[in-house]
Design an enzyme around this catalytic site. Sequence first.
Site, short mmCIF file in Angstrom:
data_model
loop_
_atom_site.label_atom_id
_atom_site.label_comp_id
_atom_site.label_asym_id
_atom_site.label_seq_id
_atom_site.Cartn_x
_atom_site.Cartn_y
_atom_site.Cartn_z
N HIS A 153 0.83 -1.21 0.00
CA HIS A 153 0.00 0.00 0.00
C HIS A 153 0.86 1.26 0.00
CE1 HIS A 153 -3.28 -2.73 1.18
NE2 HIS A 153 -4.09 -1.77 0.77
N LYS A 157 -0.83 4.94 4.70
CA LYS A 157 -1.76 4.01 5.35
C LYS A 157 -1.42 3.87 6.83
CE LYS A 157 -4.05 -0.43 4.72
NZ LYS A 157 -5.36 0.20 5.04
#
Length: 263
Positions: A153, A157
């Site tokens: 990701h 995040k």
Amino acid sequence: MINIIIAGPRGRMGAEAVNMVSNEENFRLVACLDRKFNGKTLKDVEGLPDVNVPIFEDIEECFHAVDADVIVDLTIPEVGYLHTKTAIEHHIRPVVGTTGFTSEQITELELLAKEKGIGSIIAPNFAVGAVLMMKFSQMAAKYLPDVEIIEKHHDNKLDAPSGTAVKTAELIRESRDYKKQGHPNEKETINGARGAEFDGMRIHSVRLPGLVAHQEVIFGGAGQILSIKHDSLDRSSFMDGIKLAVEKVMGLDKFVYGLENIL
Ligand SMILES: NC(=O)C1=CN([C@@H]2O[C@H](COP(=O)(O)OP(=O)(O)OC[C@H]3O[C@@H](n4cnc5c(N)ncnc54)[C@H](O)[C@@H]3O)[C@@H](O)[C@H]2O)C=CC1
Ligand SMILES: O=C(O)C1=N[C@H](C(=O)O)C[C@H](O)C1
């Protein structure tokens, strides 16, 4: 017409959801919940759509001021949990994309939704391709029980492992017996080298600028490797799932965890 509140309208996902809801004929955006801009409207805030939708910082105040059917939460774990709980208590159906809830929190919300008879959906991933990747992984684990999950990701995040990785591991746990993987005597010389452990399988979280949301589930067997991979290249990938969840939650009187249960 479904009246909707969006929590987190200035976020990466929230902004996309505001646009999606505004463009759907049968959806009406009635308010937004933000940690700033109480008393203003979306059009007063730079970067938000030019619409006269009120912003609230306090969820109770918001629920008293507007008539809503559904709240879509795309915030951060602590806030998302409180919003979901408060929504169920006020008989407003939550559709939750926020990840990072503990399994105890999910169980508590499920019990509360059951007690109140309120339809509620928590989906760690609203992209249909990701849901298929999880279901295919669950099927594969029955035959190839040695598996590792690599999720990748963007580096903004907050939670690790991702909600999708946790949900994938939970689905795999349902289709195979517990298995401690790797060498029985393996030893990490640097902490964390083998990743997080879940029911004997390993989950590895990569965070880098440039990434959006990606996951590969790798199965190993004698002389063979199976990889099941999904990439969200853009946050538009999640919008059809949110739309579907908003529509479905209106007809539910129970708690659903995972988009696969309403597809
Ligand atoms: N289920 C799914 O398909 C997906 C879930 N997500 C999850 O959605 C969540 C949001 O992700 P992003 O948009 O990338 O994060 P982001 O950091 O861009 O947005 C989070 C937003 O929450 C807002 N916020 C924080 N406290 C708040 C409060 N008290 N009240 C209202 N808003 C508040 C922040 O101001 C920010 O705008 C994360 O948990 C992420 O893991 C992200 C993508 C897909
Ligand atoms: O934070 C994100 O971006 C994403 N979060 C969800 C998760 O934790 O699985 C869904 C998707 O992976 C994007």
